[in-house]
Enzyme design. Structure first.
Site, PDB file in Angstrom:
ATOM      1  N   GLU A  26      25.516 -53.874  58.362  1.00  0.00           N
ATOM      2  CA  GLU A  26      25.708 -55.174  57.584  1.00  0.00           C
ATOM      3  C   GLU A  26      27.180 -55.061  57.267  1.00  0.00           C
ATOM      4  OE1 GLU A  26      21.788 -56.304  57.485  1.00  0.00           O
ATOM      5  OE2 GLU A  26      23.630 -57.111  57.212  1.00  0.00           O
ATOM      6  N   CYS A  79      29.409 -59.505  50.235  1.00  0.00           N
ATOM      7  CA  CYS A  79      29.665 -59.661  51.551  1.00  0.00           C
ATOM      8  C   CYS A  79      29.124 -61.290  51.837  1.00  0.00           C
ATOM      9  CB  CYS A  79      29.049 -59.025  52.474  1.00  0.00           C
ATOM     10  SG  CYS A  79      27.606 -58.699  52.121  1.00  0.00           S
ATOM     11  N   GLU A  86      38.502 -61.929  54.146  1.00  0.00           N
ATOM     12  CA  GLU A  86      37.655 -62.034  53.284  1.00  0.00           C
ATOM     13  C   GLU A  86      38.316 -61.424  51.920  1.00  0.00           C
ATOM     14  OE1 GLU A  86      34.688 -58.676  53.645  1.00  0.00           O
ATOM     15  OE2 GLU A  86      33.028 -59.948  53.166  1.00  0.00           O
ATOM     16  N   LYS A 123      24.702 -41.216  52.326  1.00  0.00           N
ATOM     17  CA  LYS A 123      25.956 -40.899  51.728  1.00  0.00           C
ATOM     18  C   LYS A 123      26.382 -42.242  50.919  1.00  0.00           C
ATOM     19  CE  LYS A 123      30.026 -42.006  52.213  1.00  0.00           C
ATOM     20  NZ  LYS A 123      30.380 -42.066  50.844  1.00  0.00           N
TER      21      LYS A 123
HETATM   22  N1  LIG Z   1      27.309 -56.861  55.093  1.00  0.00           N
HETATM   23  C1  LIG Z   1      26.789 -56.468  53.779  1.00  0.00           C
HETATM   24  O1  LIG Z   1      25.701 -56.592  53.447  1.00  0.00           O
HETATM   25  C2  LIG Z   1      27.998 -55.924  53.224  1.00  0.00           C
HETATM   26  C3  LIG Z   1      29.274 -55.750  53.583  1.00  0.00           C
HETATM   27  N2  LIG Z   1      30.359 -55.265  52.733  1.00  0.00           N
HETATM   28  C4  LIG Z   1      31.531 -55.081  53.043  1.00  0.00           C
HETATM   29  O2  LIG Z   1      32.383 -54.036  52.804  1.00  0.00           O
HETATM   30  C5  LIG Z   1      33.684 -54.108  52.326  1.00  0.00           C
HETATM   31  C6  LIG Z   1      33.802 -53.654  50.835  1.00  0.00           C
HETATM   32  O3  LIG Z   1      32.876 -52.503  50.569  1.00  0.00           O
HETATM   33  P1  LIG Z   1      33.724 -50.900  50.965  1.00  0.00           P
HETATM   34  O4  LIG Z   1      32.864 -49.876  50.100  1.00  0.00           O
HETATM   35  O5  LIG Z   1      35.033 -51.049  50.381  1.00  0.00           O
HETATM   36  O6  LIG Z   1      33.591 -50.778  52.403  1.00  0.00           O
HETATM   37  P2  LIG Z   1      33.991 -49.335  53.002  1.00  0.00           P
HETATM   38  O7  LIG Z   1      33.514 -49.751  54.600  1.00  0.00           O
HETATM   39  O8  LIG Z   1      35.163 -48.802  52.757  1.00  0.00           O
HETATM   40  O9  LIG Z   1      32.975 -48.073  52.526  1.00  0.00           O
HETATM   41  C7  LIG Z   1      31.667 -48.415  52.756  1.00  0.00           C
HETATM   42  C8  LIG Z   1      31.092 -46.997  52.908  1.00  0.00           C
HETATM   43  O10 LIG Z   1      31.610 -46.416  53.948  1.00  0.00           O
HETATM   44  C9  LIG Z   1      32.030 -45.097  53.378  1.00  0.00           C
HETATM   45  N3  LIG Z   1      33.285 -44.961  54.325  1.00  0.00           N
HETATM   46  C10 LIG Z   1      34.437 -45.244  54.559  1.00  0.00           C
HETATM   47  N4  LIG Z   1      35.121 -44.735  55.567  1.00  0.00           N
HETATM   48  C11 LIG Z   1      34.172 -43.971  56.305  1.00  0.00           C
HETATM   49  C12 LIG Z   1      34.196 -43.105  57.236  1.00  0.00           C
HETATM   50  N5  LIG Z   1      35.453 -42.885  58.000  1.00  0.00           N
HETATM   51  N6  LIG Z   1      33.230 -42.605  57.951  1.00  0.00           N
HETATM   52  C13 LIG Z   1      32.009 -42.678  57.204  1.00  0.00           C
HETATM   53  N7  LIG Z   1      31.864 -43.248  56.115  1.00  0.00           N
HETATM   54  C14 LIG Z   1      32.912 -44.036  55.455  1.00  0.00           C
HETATM   55  C15 LIG Z   1      32.556 -45.325  52.217  1.00  0.00           C
HETATM   56  O11 LIG Z   1      32.640 -43.925  51.618  1.00  0.00           O
HETATM   57  P3  LIG Z   1      33.759 -43.746  50.369  1.00  0.00           P
HETATM   58  O12 LIG Z   1      33.135 -44.634  49.286  1.00  0.00           O
HETATM   59  O13 LIG Z   1      33.410 -42.293  50.117  1.00  0.00           O
HETATM   60  O14 LIG Z   1      35.041 -44.068  50.891  1.00  0.00           O
HETATM   61  C16 LIG Z   1      31.362 -45.992  51.698  1.00  0.00           C
HETATM   62  O15 LIG Z   1      30.330 -45.328  51.306  1.00  0.00           O
HETATM   63  C17 LIG Z   1      33.985 -55.316  52.534  1.00  0.00           C
HETATM   64  O16 LIG Z   1      34.446 -55.871  53.865  1.00  0.00           O
HETATM   65  C18 LIG Z   1      32.516 -56.080  52.403  1.00  0.00           C
HETATM   66  O17 LIG Z   1      32.441 -57.446  53.069  1.00  0.00           O
HETATM   67  C19 LIG Z   1      30.103 -54.674  51.598  1.00  0.00           C
HETATM   68  C20 LIG Z   1      28.732 -54.763  51.195  1.00  0.00           C
HETATM   69  C21 LIG Z   1      27.659 -55.528  51.621  1.00  0.00           C
HETATM   70  O1  LIG Z   2      26.471 -55.945  49.638  1.00  0.00           O
HETATM   71  C1  LIG Z   2      26.222 -56.961  49.538  1.00  0.00           C
HETATM   72  O2  LIG Z   2      27.199 -58.015  49.728  1.00  0.00           O
HETATM   73  C2  LIG Z   2      24.815 -57.512  49.471  1.00  0.00           C
HETATM   74  O3  LIG Z   2      24.263 -57.559  50.808  1.00  0.00           O
HETATM   75  C3  LIG Z   2      24.961 -58.995  48.827  1.00  0.00           C
HETATM   76  S1  LIG Z   2      23.118 -59.462  48.376  1.00  0.00           S
HETATM   77  O4  LIG Z   2      22.299 -58.818  49.486  1.00  0.00           O
HETATM   78  O5  LIG Z   2      22.898 -59.078  47.218  1.00  0.00           O
HETATM   79  O6  LIG Z   2      23.193 -60.988  48.696  1.00  0.00           O
END
Ligand SMILES: NC(=O)C1=CN([C@@H]2O[C@H](COP(=O)(O)OP(=O)(O)OC[C@H]3O[C@@H](n4cnc5c(N)ncnc54)[C@H](OP(=O)(O)O)[C@@H]3O)[C@@H](O)[C@H]2O)C=CC1
Ligand SMILES: O=C(O)[C@H](O)CS(=O)(=O)O
Length: 483
Positions: A254, A288, A385, A179
């Site tokens: 992650e 992130c 963040e 998803k």
């Molecule tokens: N550690 C890492 O590698 C990463 C961490 N992040 C973190 O994520 C945040 C930003 O990304 P963001 O996309 O807004 O994060 P979200 O957690 O809001 O969304 C991530 C995914 O989860 C889905 N989702 C949201 N709510 C639910 C639920 N209740 N049940 C199942 N799936 C759900 C979203 O779907 P939908 O889009 O349909 O809402 C999306 O596909 C920041 O905190 C960032 O640090 C982001 C990228 C990488």
């Molecule tokens: O979603 C993210 O922030 C990624 O994990 C960062 S990276 O892998 O491109 O560094």
């Protein structure tokens, strides 16, 4: 710019080997730079998620029965198709996520590198033969695929966060239902188009767009799904972890970060500024692993602040499709509001604005790259963040003081520091409570290395030789009666 292969921008989902076109209640996908509707994707839910999971279960049996070499060959073909179509994939990514075209193309090649890496790793999932504990016993350990995997991915890396999960899952002999984020689904769908062209058997890789809560509930509640891999916010990660508990799934999370970026007074300042721009401002600060707090030792604080502001002033904010753009739009209004909230809170508590600080003249979700000085640990920007283009500079004097400050967070994903002192590099590297440490570099992410964090930043590692292990189960065979 017209796509060379318009078939890659597909308004449909691949569910159990069948394409389902967007219907009347489809989800509109907009370009964050212009607000224009790019296209529509299906608004699917529980029924389609269940169908995808059942098809994944059935397809996984035959896929696991193939040799590792046979799986590797199909993954390699998928890799080649992604690289051959990199320009189209990058344009689709820029149109739906906003990052500049050059950065989007970089993500496509970074994402492809996971497919390439795990096409190779597929053939190196080894077991063990262990000396028996009794004369008639022989001990063997084999590794087998986990089975059906569910994946949920974020909007900020709409290609690489998907291949970093799908490639090792398929390489290990698993099947996977994805998803993607609702804001950036077309990149995921394009990857599925190319996987099908590469000869991936039907049902092995499904992409389901629609209600996150409904699709997620099916994924987390299904007994068929044996692993959930999630990249996104810590808040949602914790919720998914809770939902997976009754079926005791393997988990990969992650999650969020709060990366410290430390500049010691013996650092190469120009290199540190270059690293700070990459680490803080890549994807407009929407990663992130972005530096979230910049700690600069007192002796070089003013010089670093000035150099950073000067370097930023030369970089262009604009539509990602324009050649010279370095900073595209933020993903949505909520992201802009978070940035404004952090700046206002910091300045209300005594921080000073060196550059930027407000929405860009382009309007929409464009924002000026911002540098703040005089930032302290009492400010929200130190604890939360930002996920945007704001560099808050904290001043420090002693090594022990900055290590304590850097570790004063519930997150533990990435961290960075610049020094020329080898002993300090070892001591600080060992003392930082993070899954990853960049030393004299601001860019650490690569398929060869284990990506992941500790504490509220998540569980598990992606990429590297460890990444495929996360999609296998270990089985111990004890042969007796061998007299
Ligand atoms: N550690 C890492 O590698 C990463 C961490 N992040 C973190 O994520 C945040 C930003 O990304 P963001 O996309 O807004 O994060 P979200 O957690 O809001 O969304 C991530 C995914 O989860 C889905 N989702 C949201 N709510 C639910 C639920 N209740 N049940 C199942 N799936 C759900 C979203 O779907 P939908 O889009 O349909 O809402 C999306 O596909 C920041 O905190 C960032 O640090 C982001 C990228 C990488
Ligand atoms: O979603 C993210 O922030 C990624 O994990 C960062 S990276 O892998 O491109 O560094």
């Amino acid at each position: 710019m017209p796509l060379r292969d318009p078939g890659l921008l597909k308004e449909a989902n691949l569910v159990g080997g069948q394409w389902i076109a967007a219907g009347d209640n489809a989800i509109a996908v907009t370009n964050p730079a212009t607000g224009a509707v790019l296209g529509r994707v299906p608004s699917l839910g529980a029924a389609e998620a269940e169908a995808a999971i059942e098809a994944a279960r059935d397809a996984q049996i035959g896929w696991a029965a193939k040799t590792a070499k046979e799986r590797s060959v199909i993954l390699r073909r998928w890799y080649e198709l992604v690289v051959e179509n990199a320009d189209d994939l990058a344009e689709i990514l820029t149109l739906e996520q906003g990052k500049p075209l050059a950065e989007a193309r970089g993500e496509i090649l970074y994402g492809a590198s996971f497919i390439e890496w795990f096409a190779e790793e597929a053939r190196r999932v080894y077991g063990d033969v262990i000396p028996g504990h009794q004369a008639d016993k022989r001990i063997v350990v084999i590794k087998q695929p986990v089975g059906v995997v569910a994946a949920i991915t974020p909007w900020n890396f709409p290609n690489a966060m998907i291949t970093r999960k799908v490639a090792p899952a398929l390489a290990a002999g698993c099947s996977i239902v994805l998803k993607p984020a609702s804001q950036t689904p077309f990149s995921a769908i394009a990857l599925a188009v190319l996987a099908e062209r590469a000869g991936l058997p039907a049902g092995l890789f499904s992409v389901v767009t629609g209600s996150a809560r409904a699709i997620g509930a099916v994924m987390t509640g299904s007994q068929i799904v044996r692993k959930l891999t999630f990249t996104g916010s810590t808040e949602i990660g914790i919720e998914l972890m809770r939902q997976c508990a009754p079926t005791v799934k393997k988990l990969a999370l992650e999650l969020g970060g709060n990366a410290p970026f430390i500049v010691f007074d013996d650092a190469d300042l120009d290199a540190a500024v270059e690293g700070a721009i990459i680490s803080k401002f890549r994807n407009n600060g929407q990663t992130c692993v972005c530096a979230n707090r910049l700690y600069v030792q007192a002796g070089v604080y003013d010089a670093f602040a000035q150099k950073l502001a000067e370097a930023l002033s030369k970089l262009k904010v604009g539509n990602g499709l324009e050649e010279s753009t370095v900073f595209g739009p933020l993903i949505d209004d909520a992201a802009v509001a978070k940035v404004e909230e952090h700046i206002a809170d910091a300045m209300g508590k005594g921080a000073s604005l060196v550059s930027g600080g407000k929405r860009h003249a382009l309007g929409g979700t464009f924002f000026e790259p911002t540098v703040l000085t005089g930032v302290t640990g009492t400010m929200a920007i130190a604890r939360e963040e930002t996920f945007g283009p704001v560099a808050p500079l904290f001043r420090f004097k002693e090594d022990s003081e900055v290590v304590a400050a850097a570790n004063d967070t519930e997150f533990g994903l990435a961290s960075y520091f610049y020094t020329k002192d080898l002993a300090r590099a070892w001591k600080v590297g060992e003392a930082l409570e993070y899954g990853m440490v960049g030393i004299n570099t601001g860019l650490i992410s690569t398929a060869e290395a284990p990506f992941g964090g500790v504490k509220l930043s998540g569980l598990g590692r992606e990429g590297s030789r460890y990444g495929i292990e996360e999609f296998t189960e270990m089985k111990y065979l004890c042969f007796g009666g061998i007299a």
